[in-house]
Design a protein around this motif. Structure first.
Motif: not given
Length: 158
Positions: A41-48, A89-91, A94-99
């Protein structure tokens, strides 16, 4: 699917046939498959936008209903000349990749949570980050002043 029967239920199904299964090997395979689905799912989350986080002394991290008090505290601290930013943090899973990159660009990370520290544990275990925490479990929101005090204490440790 014989006679177009539809079967629903919370019991685990066999990976290959879809019938109910109690086999340990199948359970392991299905558990791993579910874990991989959540990770993907991480790949579909909006990017920070990493440019919003220039790095500095302190990053305040929160999630959920903490936003108002944390934002007000960060604005107050910035006005007094302190190098501090807020990541809300909203997600979480998984955590967003940029966190991880954002957190690592600060000298100190302070996680503020209205619980016993679940997000802190996630950041420590999944990203191997060293973080401080401010936790409150009385069923009341953070006060701006208690967040400011925690931030001053964290900065004094740098």
């Amino acid at each position: 699917m014989a006679n177009l029967e539809h079967r629903i239920g919370g019991l685990e199904k066999d990976f290959s046939t879809g019938t109910i299964s109690y086999e340990p090997d199948n359970h392991a395979k299905m558990s791993n498959m579910r874990l991989e689905k959540v990770k993907s799912i991480k790949h579909y989350l909006p990017r920070l936008d990493i440019s919003e986080f220039p790095g500095g002394d302190l990053l305040v991290v929160g999630w959920g209903s903490t936003y108002g008090a944390l934002k007000a505290a960060v604005v107050k601290l910035k006005a007094s000349g302190i190098s501090v930013d807020l990541l809300h943090i909203k997600y979480i899973s998984p955590l967003q990749a940029e966190v991880e990159d954002i957190c690592r660009s600060y000298r100190k990370v302070l996680v503020c949570e209205l619980n016993q520290g679940q997000l802190k544990l996630i950041l420590q275990s999944e990203l191997n980050l060293e973080v401080d925490s401010l936790n409150k479990v009385e069923g009341l929101p953070f006060k701006v002043e208690e967040v400011c005090q925690a931030c001053h204490a964290a900065i004094n440790e740098i």
